[in-house]
Design an enzyme around this catalytic site. Structure first.
Site, PDB file in Angstrom:
ATOM      1  CB  CYS A  52      41.302 -14.459  -6.022  1.00 26.12           C
ATOM      2  SG  CYS A  52      40.673 -12.913  -5.367  1.00 26.12           S
ATOM      3  CE  LYS A 103      41.787 -15.714   2.903  1.00 27.16           C
ATOM      4  NZ  LYS A 103      43.094 -15.381   2.400  1.00 27.16           N
TER       5      LYS A 103
HETATM    6  C1  UGA Z   1      44.477 -15.068  -3.358  1.00 31.86           C
HETATM    7  C2  UGA Z   1      46.013 -14.906  -3.417  1.00 31.86           C
HETATM    8  O1  UGA Z   1      46.616 -15.651  -2.368  1.00 31.86           O
HETATM    9  C3  UGA Z   1      46.406 -13.419  -3.283  1.00 31.86           C
HETATM   10  O2  UGA Z   1      47.805 -13.289  -3.439  1.00 31.86           O
HETATM   11  C4  UGA Z   1      45.681 -12.617  -4.370  1.00 31.86           C
HETATM   12  O3  UGA Z   1      45.977 -11.236  -4.287  1.00 31.86           O
HETATM   13  C5  UGA Z   1      44.193 -12.815  -4.239  1.00 31.86           C
HETATM   14  O4  UGA Z   1      43.881 -14.228  -4.351  1.00 31.86           O
HETATM   15  C6  UGA Z   1      43.524 -12.040  -5.340  1.00 31.86           C
HETATM   16  O5  UGA Z   1      43.739 -12.371  -6.510  1.00 31.86           O
HETATM   17  O6  UGA Z   1      42.841 -11.044  -5.060  1.00 31.86           O
HETATM   18  P1  UGA Z   1      42.664 -15.085  -1.377  1.00 31.86           P
HETATM   19  O7  UGA Z   1      41.674 -15.468  -2.425  1.00 31.86           O
HETATM   20  O8  UGA Z   1      42.306 -13.998  -0.425  1.00 31.86           O
HETATM   21  O9  UGA Z   1      44.062 -14.640  -2.061  1.00 31.86           O
HETATM   22  O10 UGA Z   1      42.939 -16.385  -0.512  1.00 31.86           O
HETATM   23  P2  UGA Z   1      44.136 -17.430  -0.317  1.00 31.86           P
HETATM   24  O11 UGA Z   1      44.787 -17.190   0.982  1.00 31.86           O
HETATM   25  O12 UGA Z   1      45.000 -17.490  -1.528  1.00 31.86           O
HETATM   26  O13 UGA Z   1      43.296 -18.802  -0.203  1.00 31.86           O
HETATM   27  C7  UGA Z   1      42.535 -19.280  -1.317  1.00 31.86           C
HETATM   28  C8  UGA Z   1      41.952 -20.639  -1.008  1.00 31.86           C
HETATM   29  O14 UGA Z   1      42.978 -21.635  -0.984  1.00 31.86           O
HETATM   30  C9  UGA Z   1      41.215 -20.749   0.334  1.00 31.86           C
HETATM   31  O15 UGA Z   1      40.018 -21.465   0.127  1.00 31.86           O
HETATM   32  C10 UGA Z   1      42.175 -21.539   1.200  1.00 31.86           C
HETATM   33  O16 UGA Z   1      41.522 -22.278   2.195  1.00 31.86           O
HETATM   34  C11 UGA Z   1      42.833 -22.434   0.172  1.00 31.86           C
HETATM   35  N1  UGA Z   1      44.182 -22.925   0.556  1.00 31.86           N
HETATM   36  C12 UGA Z   1      45.201 -22.052   0.749  1.00 31.86           C
HETATM   37  C13 UGA Z   1      44.401 -24.294   0.705  1.00 31.86           C
HETATM   38  O17 UGA Z   1      43.483 -25.126   0.533  1.00 31.86           O
HETATM   39  N2  UGA Z   1      45.659 -24.726   1.061  1.00 31.86           N
HETATM   40  C14 UGA Z   1      46.681 -23.876   1.241  1.00 31.86           C
HETATM   41  O18 UGA Z   1      47.813 -24.361   1.533  1.00 31.86           O
HETATM   42  C15 UGA Z   1      46.460 -22.508   1.095  1.00 31.86           C
END
Ligand code: UGA
Length: 420
Positions: free
Chosen positions: A250, A310
């Site tokens: 995403c 993640k």
């Molecule tokens: C993301 C959005 O958070 C959702 O709200 C959205 O609905 C979704 O995309 C989508 O468009 O379908 P997601 O891809 O499941 O959700 O994962 P996230 O929790 O956003 O994490 C994304 C990445 O960012 C991961 O690799 C995670 O490790 C990284 N991340 C997250 C960081 O490096 N630091 C942070 O503080 C948070």
């Protein structure tokens, strides 16, 4: 997202028909086999199938005939130039139109660029039978993988992008069982809310990663900085975890698609281009950290803990592990990897140079260092004494700041993390 949405709507009491053109996927689902790892999803699907509120089919025409509202949840993968590929949306809109015998509400749930709603409307108008009326709406989904059901059932907000009162009323009825703020907008604004939200989350991550680099250069601690900054309610602490960058299907693709649609509309969104550049830099810089601690990477054995993009998912799409592991293998390292859920998918990506292990200790055995790429809970509670005995040298390089540097130092490890 489609399966979670369908199962959750069924849980709310609606009758839901999930359609996919992948016959093998539908066959598995009918046998109650869930194609992805998502906590709680299997039980939810099973319960609602047993209660006959949730069924699966490949027959889109029958599904459309028997439904009041049709949610489009199909993928919008990136094309080579970064634009979202919307051919799937067009095809499905055409099929829906041809099957409509009376009024239907067609809802975009997939993440799509602004103005897709207009194209869906036009496609349906061209392909539907004469006299059949319809509405198109945009209802972006904000669930996260790994906590999808909770996010769906207890969202921060529900966004309804509508062009008529009838569509608004129907959508409000569909969501009546969920307690959340409802924001009603026009269709284009709803489409933009989704791209802007994911891009803003990506921006927060790249921002803290840039700050982490400054912390390393200045000798400060990014965790303390994030805490201090995040205590300001206007900013908030979430999505300020420094690391090897964001991955998944995403944030990277939506960021790219948002840059592209902005360019097409006549605006160069350079801020978001920089967000992407910082994200790429995080992975390169992490490999440099590994190199500077091992001297040469060639012929070194490297244990990798975590491959999924993640924790709590088996999703490997755009996972930072892909670039990192591939670079290490290209430099001649022998990689010993373990992930609690993503190894089946990872085996299809890493075809050589990676030995898949049965657990974290097996991966660490006789390795020159241990690398943490995904912060699964089970990696936060490793037996450090055992680990130290298994590794050739007590070296941990942590891309997700899983441990406290003091704790690892007191156990005699050399510990390298991000921004501290
Ligand atoms: C993301 C959005 O958070 C959702 O709200 C959205 O609905 C979704 O995309 C989508 O468009 O379908 P997601 O891809 O499941 O959700 O994962 P996230 O929790 O956003 O994490 C994304 C990445 O960012 C991961 O690799 C995670 O490790 C990284 N991340 C997250 C960081 O490096 N630091 C942070 O503080 C948070």
């Amino acid at each position: 997202m489609g399966l979670v949405t369908g199962a959750c709507f069924a849980e709310l009491g609606h009758k839901v028909v999930c359609v996919d053109n992948d016959a093998s996927k539908i066959r598995s689902l009918k046998q109650l086999k869930i194609p992805i790892y998502e906590p709680g999803l299997e039980e939810l699907v099973k319960r609602n199938c047993r209660q006959r509120r949730l069924v699966f089919t490949t027959d889109i025409a029958r599904a459309v005939k028997g439904s009041t509202a049709v949610f489009i949840a199909i993928g919008t993968p990136p094309k080579e130039n970064g634009e979202a590929d919307l051919t799937g949306i067009e095809n499905v809109a055409r099929s829906i139109a041809r099957a409509m015998t009376s009024y239907r509400l067609i809802v975009e749930k997939s993440t799509v660029p602004v103005e897709t709603g207009r194209w869906v409307e036009r496609t349906i108008e061209i392909n539907k039978r004469k006299g059949v009326t319809f509405d198109v709406a945009s209802n972006p989904e904000f669930l996260r993988e790994g906590q999808a059901i909770k996010d769906f059932m207890q969202p921060d907000r529900i966004v309804l992008g509508v062009g008529s009162k009838k569509a608004e009323k129907l959508l409000k009825e569909i969501y009546a069982g969920i307690k959340a703020d409802i924001l009603v907008t026009d269709i284009k604004s709803a489409e933009l809310i989704k791209h802007a939200s994911n891009s803003f989350l990506a921006l927060k991550i790249s921002f803290i990663n840039a700050v982490a680099k400054i912390c390393e250069l200045a000798g400060a601690d990014v965790e303390r900085v994030a805490e201090g900054v995040g205590l300001d309610k206007r900013i908030g602490r979430s999505f300020l975890d420094a690391g090897i960058g964001f991955g998944g299907f995403c944030l990277p693709k939506d960021l790219e698609a948002f840059v592209n649609i902005s360019r097409q509309l006549g605006y160069s969104f350079d801020l978001l281009k920089e967000v992407k550049r910082i994200n790429e830099f995080q992975k390169e810089d992490f490999v440099k950290k590994i190199e500077s601690n091992l001297w040469n990477i060639k012929d070194k054995t490297i244990a990798i803990l975590g491959l999924a993009f993640k924790p709590d998912t088996d999703d490997m799409r755009f996972a930072p592990s892909i670039d990192i592991v591939n670079t290490l293998v290209r430099h001649g390292a022998h990689v010993r990897a373990y992930d609690p859920q993503a190894m089946t998918r990872a085996k299809k990506i890493f075809l050589s140079g990676v030995k898949f292990c049965s657990g974290p200790y097996e991966a660490a055995r006789s390795s020159d260092c241990l690398i943490i790429i995904t912060e699964w809970n089970e990696f936060k509670e490793l037996d450090l004494k055992k680990l130290k005995k298994l590794l050739k040298q007590p070296l941990i390089i942590d891309g997700r700041n899983t441990y406290s540097p003091e704790a690892l130092k007191s156990h005699g490890f050399k510990y390298v993390s991000i921004g501290r």
